[in-house]
Design a protein around this motif. Structure first.
Motif, PDB file in Angstrom:
ATOM      1  N   ARG A  34       9.106  -6.642   7.355  1.00  0.00           N
ATOM      2  CA  ARG A  34       7.835  -5.610   7.208  1.00  0.00           C
ATOM      3  C   ARG A  34       8.047  -4.332   7.863  1.00  0.00           C
ATOM      4  NH1 ARG A  34       4.028 -11.006   8.766  1.00  0.00           N
ATOM      5  NH2 ARG A  34       4.520 -11.967   6.540  1.00  0.00           N
ATOM      6  N   ASP A  35       7.483  -3.462   7.255  1.00  0.00           N
ATOM      7  CA  ASP A  35       7.494  -1.880   7.866  1.00  0.00           C
ATOM      8  C   ASP A  35       6.682  -1.055   7.257  1.00  0.00           C
ATOM      9  OD1 ASP A  35       8.756  -0.117   9.276  1.00  0.00           O
ATOM     10  OD2 ASP A  35      10.448   0.573   8.081  1.00  0.00           O
ATOM     11  N   THR A  36       6.151  -0.122   7.894  1.00  0.00           N
ATOM     12  CA  THR A  36       5.670   0.912   7.425  1.00  0.00           C
ATOM     13  C   THR A  36       6.437   2.434   7.347  1.00  0.00           C
ATOM     14  OG1 THR A  36       3.482   0.068   8.033  1.00  0.00           O
ATOM     15  CG2 THR A  36       3.618   2.423   7.700  1.00  0.00           C
ATOM     16  N   TYR A  37       6.739   3.174   6.177  1.00  0.00           N
ATOM     17  CA  TYR A  37       7.480   4.074   6.443  1.00  0.00           C
ATOM     18  C   TYR A  37       7.117   5.191   5.509  1.00  0.00           C
ATOM     19  CZ  TYR A  37       8.926   2.009   1.903  1.00  0.00           C
ATOM     20  OH  TYR A  37       8.842   1.326   0.513  1.00  0.00           O
ATOM     21  N   ARG A  71       0.760  -1.319   0.136  1.00  0.00           N
ATOM     22  CA  ARG A  71      -0.110  -0.025  -0.138  1.00  0.00           C
ATOM     23  C   ARG A  71       0.553   1.311   0.161  1.00  0.00           C
ATOM     24  NH1 ARG A  71      -3.384   2.745   4.540  1.00  0.00           N
ATOM     25  NH2 ARG A  71      -5.046   3.866   3.065  1.00  0.00           N
ATOM     26  N   ALA A  72       0.447   2.284  -0.572  1.00  0.00           N
ATOM     27  CA  ALA A  72       0.995   3.675  -0.593  1.00  0.00           C
ATOM     28  C   ALA A  72      -0.124   4.734  -0.709  1.00  0.00           C
ATOM     29  CB  ALA A  72       1.976   3.728  -2.202  1.00  0.00           C
ATOM     30  N   GLN A  73       0.139   5.647   0.299  1.00  0.00           N
ATOM     31  CA  GLN A  73      -0.975   6.621   0.430  1.00  0.00           C
ATOM     32  C   GLN A  73      -0.171   7.900   0.600  1.00  0.00           C
ATOM     33  OE1 GLN A  73      -2.506   6.470   4.431  1.00  0.00           O
ATOM     34  NE2 GLN A  73      -4.060   7.793   4.084  1.00  0.00           N
ATOM     35  N   VAL A  74      -0.748   8.937  -0.208  1.00  0.00           N
ATOM     36  CA  VAL A  74      -0.306  10.240  -0.288  1.00  0.00           C
ATOM     37  C   VAL A  74      -0.575  10.973   1.035  1.00  0.00           C
ATOM     38  CG1 VAL A  74      -0.174  12.512  -1.354  1.00  0.00           C
ATOM     39  CG2 VAL A  74       0.046  10.461  -2.766  1.00  0.00           C
ATOM     40  N   LEU A  75       0.229  11.463   1.794  1.00  0.00           N
ATOM     41  CA  LEU A  75       0.125  12.158   2.979  1.00  0.00           C
ATOM     42  C   LEU A  75      -0.151  13.799   2.729  1.00  0.00           C
ATOM     43  CD1 LEU A  75       2.177  10.266   5.466  1.00  0.00           C
ATOM     44  CD2 LEU A  75      -0.278  10.022   5.033  1.00  0.00           C
ATOM     45  N   THR A  76       0.742  14.401   2.186  1.00  0.00           N
ATOM     46  CA  THR A  76       0.517  15.867   1.481  1.00  0.00           C
ATOM     47  C   THR A  76       1.015  15.884   0.190  1.00  0.00           C
ATOM     48  OG1 THR A  76       2.955  15.953   2.394  1.00  0.00           O
ATOM     49  CG2 THR A  76       1.361  16.335   4.133  1.00  0.00           C
ATOM     50  N   GLN A  77       0.556  17.202  -0.300  1.00  0.00           N
ATOM     51  CA  GLN A  77       0.850  17.453  -1.625  1.00  0.00           C
ATOM     52  C   GLN A  77       1.309  18.921  -1.750  1.00  0.00           C
ATOM     53  OE1 GLN A  77      -2.678  16.918  -3.745  1.00  0.00           O
ATOM     54  NE2 GLN A  77      -2.244  14.860  -4.399  1.00  0.00           N
ATOM     55  N   ASP A  97       1.173  22.184  -6.741  1.00  0.00           N
ATOM     56  CA  ASP A  97       0.772  21.470  -7.899  1.00  0.00           C
ATOM     57  C   ASP A  97       0.357  20.450  -7.996  1.00  0.00           C
ATOM     58  OD1 ASP A  97       2.144  24.057  -9.032  1.00  0.00           O
ATOM     59  OD2 ASP A  97       3.806  23.344  -9.026  1.00  0.00           O
ATOM     60  N   GLY A  98       0.018  19.747  -6.713  1.00  0.00           N
ATOM     61  CA  GLY A  98      -0.526  18.363  -6.870  1.00  0.00           C
ATOM     62  C   GLY A  98       0.675  17.323  -6.643  1.00  0.00           C
ATOM     63  N   TRP A  99       1.880  17.708  -6.711  1.00  0.00           N
ATOM     64  CA  TRP A  99       2.617  16.415  -6.559  1.00  0.00           C
ATOM     65  C   TRP A  99       2.919  16.005  -5.205  1.00  0.00           C
ATOM     66  CZ3 TRP A  99       4.581  14.691 -10.756  1.00  0.00           C
ATOM     67  CH2 TRP A  99       4.706  15.468 -12.048  1.00  0.00           C
ATOM     68  N   ALA A 100       2.968  14.924  -4.865  1.00  0.00           N
ATOM     69  CA  ALA A 100       3.103  14.362  -3.674  1.00  0.00           C
ATOM     70  C   ALA A 100       4.310  14.808  -2.831  1.00  0.00           C
ATOM     71  CB  ALA A 100       3.141  12.736  -3.599  1.00  0.00           C
ATOM     72  N   ARG A 101       4.355  15.212  -1.829  1.00  0.00           N
ATOM     73  CA  ARG A 101       5.284  15.744  -0.749  1.00  0.00           C
ATOM     74  C   ARG A 101       5.785  14.646   0.119  1.00  0.00           C
ATOM     75  NH1 ARG A 101       8.506  18.661  -3.167  1.00  0.00           N
ATOM     76  NH2 ARG A 101       7.719  20.316  -3.828  1.00  0.00           N
ATOM     77  N   THR A 102       4.652  13.856   0.645  1.00  0.00           N
ATOM     78  CA  THR A 102       5.053  12.798   1.676  1.00  0.00           C
ATOM     79  C   THR A 102       4.112  11.862   1.348  1.00  0.00           C
ATOM     80  OG1 THR A 102       3.730  13.792   3.397  1.00  0.00           O
ATOM     81  CG2 THR A 102       6.200  14.219   3.610  1.00  0.00           C
ATOM     82  N   VAL A 103       4.654  10.600   1.518  1.00  0.00           N
ATOM     83  CA  VAL A 103       3.951   9.230   1.034  1.00  0.00           C
ATOM     84  C   VAL A 103       4.270   8.154   2.107  1.00  0.00           C
ATOM     85  CG1 VAL A 103       3.212   7.450  -0.847  1.00  0.00           C
ATOM     86  CG2 VAL A 103       4.127   9.855  -1.315  1.00  0.00           C
ATOM     87  N   ARG A 104       3.176   7.465   2.665  1.00  0.00           N
ATOM     88  CA  ARG A 104       3.474   6.286   3.603  1.00  0.00           C
ATOM     89  C   ARG A 104       3.434   5.156   2.829  1.00  0.00           C
ATOM     90  NH1 ARG A 104      -0.380   7.288   7.362  1.00  0.00           N
ATOM     91  NH2 ARG A 104       1.176   7.944   8.944  1.00  0.00           N
ATOM     92  N   PHE A 105       4.332   4.145   3.045  1.00  0.00           N
ATOM     93  CA  PHE A 105       4.337   3.018   2.442  1.00  0.00           C
ATOM     94  C   PHE A 105       4.167   1.898   3.385  1.00  0.00           C
ATOM     95  CE2 PHE A 105       6.516   5.676  -0.456  1.00  0.00           C
ATOM     96  CZ  PHE A 105       6.319   5.348  -1.846  1.00  0.00           C
ATOM     97  N   GLU A 106       3.396   0.726   2.986  1.00  0.00           N
ATOM     98  CA  GLU A 106       3.396  -0.565   3.797  1.00  0.00           C
ATOM     99  C   GLU A 106       4.402  -1.344   3.011  1.00  0.00           C
ATOM    100  OE1 GLU A 106      -0.451  -1.425   4.678  1.00  0.00           O
ATOM    101  OE2 GLU A 106      -1.058   0.591   5.666  1.00  0.00           O
ATOM    102  N   LEU A 107       5.394  -1.990   3.409  1.00  0.00           N
ATOM    103  CA  LEU A 107       6.320  -3.225   3.053  1.00  0.00           C
ATOM    104  C   LEU A 107       6.062  -4.253   3.354  1.00  0.00           C
ATOM    105  CD1 LEU A 107       8.846  -3.301   1.057  1.00  0.00           C
ATOM    106  CD2 LEU A 107       9.962  -3.130   3.063  1.00  0.00           C
TER     107      LEU A 107
END
Length: 147
Positions: free
Chosen positions: A62-65, A37-43, A46-56
């Motif tokens: 296994r990690d969430t980063y 899973r990948a979730q954009v937290l902030t943009q 211009d709409g570009w993702a600044r911070t993204v949370r990933f589930e690995l």
């Protein structure tokens, strides 16, 4: 990025197409191996993702980063997408970049990565893991862009 590993691949797609796939975090689980899973937290404005949370989920790892992104991209999709680790419990560093360059009707993608984990790992094994991550990501990106 000091002591990073890099590799390149030519993708049969325009840089803008490749950039669109890289920027579509909602679909990472479809082509980025081990990302569930990948979730954009902030943009940015211009709409570009600044911070993204990933589930690995890579079996034993296994990690969430959270990664912070910088988009140094031109109108045609060429340029550099870079990121650095902001938050993780297992990973100490996960800094990298995609460099997109035109190659005729194709795109030359260079992926550079530096990984460090919170457990002792011999440098040669860390480099081997970086190379494996890069190769898997480039293959997945190529397949996604060319399909």
């Amino acid at each position: 990025m000091s002591q990073s590993t890099s590799s390149s691949m030519t993708i049969t797609a325009d840089p803008a197409v490749v950039l669109d796939v890289i920027a579509d975090f909602d679909d990472y689980h479809q082509w980025a191996e081990n990302v569930t899973r990948a979730q954009v937290l902030t943009q940015d404005s211009d709409g570009w993702a600044r911070t993204v949370r990933f589930e690995l989920d890579a079996g034993v790892l296994r990690d969430t980063y959270v990664l912070a992104y910088d988009w140094d991209i031109l109108e045609d999709g060429t340029g550099t997408v870079s990121w650095e680790l902001v938050e993780s419990t297992v990973i100490r560093a996960l800094d990298g970049s995609y460099q997109l360059e035109p190659a005729g009707d194709r795109t030359q993608v260079t992926y550079q990565l530096c990984v460090d984990v919170n457990i002792p790992v011999v440098a040669v094994l860390r480099r081997k893991a970086e190379k494996s991550i890069i190769d898997q990501a480039l293959r997945g990106l190529k397949q996604r862009c060319e399909s």
